[in-house]
Design a protein around this motif. Structure first.
Motif, PDB file in Angstrom:
ATOM      1  N   ARG A 387       0.846  -1.207   0.000  1.00 13.91           N
ATOM      2  CA  ARG A 387       0.000   0.000   0.000  1.00 13.91           C
ATOM      3  C   ARG A 387       0.876   1.250   0.000  1.00 13.91           C
ATOM      4  O   ARG A 387       0.574   2.246  -0.671  1.00 13.91           O
ATOM      5  CB  ARG A 387      -0.910  -0.023   1.234  1.00 13.91           C
ATOM      6  CG  ARG A 387      -1.889   1.149   1.302  1.00 13.91           C
ATOM      7  CD  ARG A 387      -2.966   0.902   2.354  1.00 13.91           C
ATOM      8  NE  ARG A 387      -3.867   2.039   2.441  1.00 13.91           N
ATOM      9  CZ  ARG A 387      -3.738   3.034   3.297  1.00 13.91           C
ATOM     10  NH1 ARG A 387      -2.728   3.033   4.170  1.00 13.91           N
ATOM     11  NH2 ARG A 387      -4.599   4.035   3.319  1.00 13.91           N
ATOM     12  N   GLY A 388       1.976   1.200   0.737  1.00 16.79           N
ATOM     13  CA  GLY A 388       2.883   2.339   0.776  1.00 16.79           C
ATOM     14  C   GLY A 388       3.508   2.624  -0.577  1.00 16.79           C
ATOM     15  O   GLY A 388       3.737   3.787  -0.934  1.00 16.79           O
ATOM     16  N   GLN A 389       3.774   1.566  -1.343  1.00 15.05           N
ATOM     17  CA  GLN A 389       4.292   1.767  -2.692  1.00 15.05           C
ATOM     18  C   GLN A 389       3.270   2.486  -3.564  1.00 15.05           C
ATOM     19  O   GLN A 389       3.631   3.334  -4.388  1.00 15.05           O
ATOM     20  CB  GLN A 389       4.642   0.410  -3.327  1.00 15.05           C
ATOM     21  CG  GLN A 389       5.896  -0.235  -2.769  1.00 15.05           C
ATOM     22  CD  GLN A 389       7.163   0.354  -3.359  1.00 15.05           C
ATOM     23  OE1 GLN A 389       7.179   0.823  -4.474  1.00 15.05           O
ATOM     24  NE2 GLN A 389       8.237   0.325  -2.580  1.00 15.05           N
ATOM     25  N   LEU A 390       2.007   2.155  -3.396  1.00 14.76           N
ATOM     26  CA  LEU A 390       0.953   2.793  -4.187  1.00 14.76           C
ATOM     27  C   LEU A 390       0.736   4.246  -3.778  1.00 14.76           C
ATOM     28  O   LEU A 390       0.343   5.083  -4.591  1.00 14.76           O
ATOM     29  CB  LEU A 390      -0.366   2.016  -4.045  1.00 14.76           C
ATOM     30  CG  LEU A 390      -0.385   0.610  -4.655  1.00 14.76           C
ATOM     31  CD1 LEU A 390      -1.692  -0.097  -4.288  1.00 14.76           C
ATOM     32  CD2 LEU A 390      -0.232   0.683  -6.171  1.00 14.76           C
ATOM     33  N   PHE A 391       0.957   4.528  -2.504  1.00 15.18           N
ATOM     34  CA  PHE A 391       0.728   5.877  -1.978  1.00 15.18           C
ATOM     35  C   PHE A 391       2.042   6.430  -1.405  1.00 15.18           C
ATOM     36  O   PHE A 391       2.117   6.865  -0.258  1.00 15.18           O
ATOM     37  CB  PHE A 391      -0.369   5.855  -0.908  1.00 15.18           C
ATOM     38  CG  PHE A 391      -1.705   5.384  -1.414  1.00 15.18           C
ATOM     39  CD1 PHE A 391      -2.535   6.237  -2.123  1.00 15.18           C
ATOM     40  CD2 PHE A 391      -2.109   4.071  -1.221  1.00 15.18           C
ATOM     41  CE1 PHE A 391      -3.754   5.807  -2.614  1.00 15.18           C
ATOM     42  CE2 PHE A 391      -3.335   3.629  -1.702  1.00 15.18           C
ATOM     43  CZ  PHE A 391      -4.153   4.496  -2.408  1.00 15.18           C
ATOM     44  N   LEU A 392       3.069   6.391  -2.261  1.00 22.63           N
ATOM     45  CA  LEU A 392       4.404   6.761  -1.803  1.00 22.63           C
ATOM     46  C   LEU A 392       4.481   8.212  -1.360  1.00 22.63           C
ATOM     47  O   LEU A 392       5.150   8.541  -0.377  1.00 22.63           O
ATOM     48  CB  LEU A 392       5.411   6.490  -2.929  1.00 22.63           C
ATOM     49  CG  LEU A 392       6.893   6.528  -2.555  1.00 22.63           C
ATOM     50  CD1 LEU A 392       7.205   5.570  -1.413  1.00 22.63           C
ATOM     51  CD2 LEU A 392       7.756   6.207  -3.753  1.00 22.63           C
ATOM     52  N   ASN A 393       3.786   9.102  -2.040  1.00 23.89           N
ATOM     53  CA  ASN A 393       3.818  10.511  -1.636  1.00 23.89           C
ATOM     54  C   ASN A 393       3.252  10.693  -0.238  1.00 23.89           C
ATOM     55  O   ASN A 393       3.770  11.486   0.563  1.00 23.89           O
ATOM     56  CB  ASN A 393       3.051  11.374  -2.642  1.00 23.89           C
ATOM     57  CG  ASN A 393       3.810  11.552  -3.942  1.00 23.89           C
ATOM     58  OD1 ASN A 393       5.019  11.372  -3.991  1.00 23.89           O
ATOM     59  ND2 ASN A 393       3.102  11.901  -5.002  1.00 23.89           N
ATOM     60  N   ASP A 394       2.170   9.976   0.059  1.00 25.91           N
ATOM     61  CA  ASP A 394       1.588  10.053   1.404  1.00 25.91           C
ATOM     62  C   ASP A 394       2.580   9.538   2.447  1.00 25.91           C
ATOM     63  O   ASP A 394       2.705  10.112   3.540  1.00 25.91           O
ATOM     64  CB  ASP A 394       0.293   9.238   1.472  1.00 25.91           C
ATOM     65  CG  ASP A 394      -0.820   9.841   0.628  1.00 25.91           C
ATOM     66  OD1 ASP A 394      -0.754  11.051   0.338  1.00 25.91           O
ATOM     67  OD2 ASP A 394      -1.755   9.111   0.250  1.00 25.91           O
ATOM     68  N   LEU A 395       3.258   8.436   2.114  1.00 23.46           N
ATOM     69  CA  LEU A 395       4.240   7.879   3.043  1.00 23.46           C
ATOM     70  C   LEU A 395       5.372   8.871   3.303  1.00 23.46           C
ATOM     71  O   LEU A 395       5.769   9.100   4.447  1.00 23.46           O
ATOM     72  CB  LEU A 395       4.789   6.570   2.473  1.00 23.46           C
ATOM     73  CG  LEU A 395       5.959   5.916   3.211  1.00 23.46           C
ATOM     74  CD1 LEU A 395       5.643   5.703   4.679  1.00 23.46           C
ATOM     75  CD2 LEU A 395       6.324   4.598   2.542  1.00 23.46           C
ATOM     76  N   LEU A 396       5.869   9.496   2.250  1.00 27.51           N
ATOM     77  CA  LEU A 396       6.975  10.434   2.413  1.00 27.51           C
ATOM     78  C   LEU A 396       6.574  11.669   3.217  1.00 27.51           C
ATOM     79  O   LEU A 396       7.402  12.249   3.924  1.00 27.51           O
ATOM     80  CB  LEU A 396       7.520  10.841   1.040  1.00 27.51           C
ATOM     81  CG  LEU A 396       8.239   9.722   0.266  1.00 27.51           C
ATOM     82  CD1 LEU A 396       8.572  10.192  -1.140  1.00 27.51           C
ATOM     83  CD2 LEU A 396       9.501   9.304   1.004  1.00 27.51           C
ATOM     84  N   GLN A 397       5.310  12.073   3.095  1.00 27.37           N
ATOM     85  CA  GLN A 397       4.843  13.213   3.883  1.00 27.37           C
ATOM     86  C   GLN A 397       5.022  12.973   5.379  1.00 27.37           C
ATOM     87  O   GLN A 397       5.195  13.919   6.148  1.00 27.37           O
ATOM     88  CB  GLN A 397       3.362  13.483   3.573  1.00 27.37           C
ATOM     89  CG  GLN A 397       3.089  14.066   2.195  1.00 27.37           C
ATOM     90  CD  GLN A 397       3.652  15.459   2.010  1.00 27.37           C
ATOM     91  OE1 GLN A 397       3.605  16.277   2.910  1.00 27.37           O
ATOM     92  NE2 GLN A 397       4.230  15.715   0.843  1.00 27.37           N
ATOM     93  N   SER A 398       5.004  11.704   5.787  1.00 28.57           N
ATOM     94  CA  SER A 398       5.174  11.372   7.207  1.00 28.57           C
ATOM     95  C   SER A 398       6.535  11.805   7.725  1.00 28.57           C
ATOM     96  O   SER A 398       6.713  12.013   8.933  1.00 28.57           O
ATOM     97  CB  SER A 398       5.020   9.854   7.428  1.00 28.57           C
ATOM     98  OG  SER A 398       3.833   9.362   6.879  1.00 28.57           O
ATOM     99  N   PHE A 399       7.508  11.930   6.824  1.00 31.77           N
ATOM    100  CA  PHE A 399       8.885  12.213   7.242  1.00 31.77           C
ATOM    101  C   PHE A 399       9.312  13.632   6.941  1.00 31.77           C
ATOM    102  O   PHE A 399      10.489  13.958   7.059  1.00 31.77           O
ATOM    103  CB  PHE A 399       9.825  11.201   6.587  1.00 31.77           C
ATOM    104  CG  PHE A 399       9.595   9.793   7.071  1.00 31.77           C
ATOM    105  CD1 PHE A 399      10.190   9.340   8.242  1.00 31.77           C
ATOM    106  CD2 PHE A 399       8.760   8.935   6.374  1.00 31.77           C
ATOM    107  CE1 PHE A 399       9.978   8.051   8.684  1.00 31.77           C
ATOM    108  CE2 PHE A 399       8.534   7.654   6.817  1.00 31.77           C
ATOM    109  CZ  PHE A 399       9.138   7.200   7.974  1.00 31.77           C
ATOM    110  N   LEU A 400       8.364  14.487   6.539  1.00 31.12           N
ATOM    111  CA  LEU A 400       8.676  15.896   6.383  1.00 31.12           C
ATOM    112  C   LEU A 400       8.662  16.557   7.741  1.00 31.12           C
ATOM    113  O   LEU A 400       7.773  16.328   8.556  1.00 31.12           O
ATOM    114  CB  LEU A 400       7.655  16.578   5.470  1.00 31.12           C
ATOM    115  CG  LEU A 400       7.851  16.378   3.970  1.00 31.12           C
ATOM    116  CD1 LEU A 400       6.686  16.974   3.200  1.00 31.12           C
ATOM    117  CD2 LEU A 400       9.154  17.029   3.503  1.00 31.12           C
ATOM    118  N   SER A 401       9.667  17.383   8.012  1.00 26.23           N
ATOM    119  CA  SER A 401       9.734  18.032   9.331  1.00 26.23           C
ATOM    120  C   SER A 401       8.682  19.132   9.425  1.00 26.23           C
ATOM    121  O   SER A 401       8.207  19.643   8.432  1.00 26.23           O
ATOM    122  CB  SER A 401      11.128  18.606   9.547  1.00 26.23           C
ATOM    123  OG  SER A 401      11.420  19.549   8.540  1.00 26.23           O
TER     124      SER A 401
END
Length: 401
Positions: A387-401
């Motif tokens: 699921r994270g691969q499909l929604f990679l942008n959402d996953l990366l948003q988790s690691f924005l400061s």
């Protein structure tokens, strides 16, 4: 445009103060060489490419590339090159003589690993095919051939100048020239493309037995003809069907997906790209080239070069247009936007080794991403779920400061 100040001493999200550690070892080093000219600019292309004049300034450009490299040598620290990638534009427009002089000059400055991977992007046109044997003799040992489609109406819509027969011949000629390792670049989600159209292209590519297939969806990018005059693209349901059926077909024929849009036979992933996605270092030379270089004291600096060829070749102008030292706050996103593209992710230990940041600094964001089902619950790895691969942008948003 330049920010070369030392990195901030704060860890992600304003957590407790923690200075970045010196890197225990410097990562592998690669070289990206940008050759910006092509026969004709494609309507979907947002790369730094420019229509070539009848006479290319090969001599002057090779001289400039080597002078550009000289200015980056201070950051090499005795390392050897693990890979070289000629990108563009269409690098195969350059003669073997020009590329040979360039490779010789590079090796005089930075030693090559004994098993170095040297990739050249090429078009399927007959003009480039005639050079394949000469390129192989230079030590170039991998080709990436820009097919995009084998169907004439699709090639015409994409503004490509080759036809399907030339595409098939290019793969055959690459093998005959001694290339036992080559990639075919293929798009899907093309104007008016059906599921059958897309799978037909993929079957044709597989039949040619490349060691690697880059298979990715056409997207409309700003500052392109397609952005201003968008073609009719398939509906979302069709795009999803193409993606699912295509991935199954590739897997059936032994092409394992190791990155969002990259599929390889066993032992044949692109080493240059793996280095990029695992936060390795790369020097970028040529008009508009980007680089990323780590320093023993923990600084990690991104660089970018003068974009327009006429400016890059102008001795009154600097090769480097700017640089930026990554701060601690930026590090999680910078590392993970590459690492999480890999289907298997990376070992967790790579984060402190490549960034100088403690793995614990990711703990809060990591836990939230795991709870949302986007990141695998695996202490020894940083890897997206399906699921994270499909929604990679959402996953990366988790690691924005």
């Amino acid at each position: 445009m330049t920010d070369s100040s030392p990195a901030s001493s704060l860890i992600v999200g304003g957590a407790a103060s923690s200075p970045r550690a010196p890197l225990p070892t410097l990562p592998p080093l690669a070289l990206y060489i940008h050759i910006p000219w092509c026969v004709r600019k494609c309507p979907y292309c947002d790369f730094n490419s420019h229509t070539a004049s009848p006479e290319l300034p090969e001599q002057e450009y090779v001289d400039a590339l080597l002078a550009d490299l000289d200015q980056d040598l201070h950051a090499v620290y005795g390392r050897e090159l693990s890979s070289i990638f000629f990108g563009g534009g269409t690098p195969s427009l350059f003669s073997a003589e020009a590329l040979g002089r360039l490779l010789e000059g590079v090796e005089q400055r930075i030693p090559f690993a004994h098993d170095i991977e040297i990739t050249l992007e090429a078009n399927p046109g007959t003009f480039e095919q005639e050079k394949f044997v000469a390129y192989r003799k230079l030590g170039i040992n991998r080709l990436s051939i820009g097919i995009q489609s084998f169907q004439q109406e699709k090639l015409k819509a994409l503004g490509r100048i080759h036809n399907g027969d030339e595409a098939v011949r290019a793969a055959d000629m690459a093998r005959q020239a001694g290339f036992d390792n080559f990639n075919l670049d293929l798009m899907h989600g093309l104007p008016d493309q059906s599921l059958d159209d897309a799978l037909s292209d993929l079957r044709q590519a597989i039949e040619l037995k490349p060691t690697h297939i880059s298979w990715y969806q056409l997207t409309l990018e700003p500052n392109t003809v397609f952005w201003n005059q968008p073609p009719v693209l398939p509906e979302d349901d069709t795009l999803w069907d193409i993606q699912e059926a295509g991935q199954a077909l590739l897997a059936e024929h032994g092409y394992a997906q190791y990155e969002v849009s990259a599929y390889a036979q066993p032992g044949r992933p692109a080493r240059h790209n793996l280095n990029y996605w695992s936060f390795g270092d790369f020097i970028g030379i040529g008009a508009g080239a980007h680089g990323k270089l780590s320093h023993p004291d923990g600084r990690i600096v991104r660089t970018w070069k003068t974009r327009l060829p006429k400016d890059y070749l102008n001795p009154a102008k600097n090769f480097q247009a700017g640089e930026k030292a990554l701060t601690n706050d930026e590090m999680p996103f910078e590392f993970l936007m590459n690492a999480l593209r890999l289907t298997a992710g990376v070992e967790s230990r790579l984060y402190p080794e490549r960034t100088g940041m403690p793995l614990e600094s990711l703990e809060e964001q990591r836990r939230e991403a795991e709870q949302s089902g986007l990141l695998q619950v695996e202490p020894s790895r940083l890897a997206a779920t399906e699921r994270g691969q499909l929604f990679l942008n959402d996953l990366l948003q988790s690691f924005l400061s």
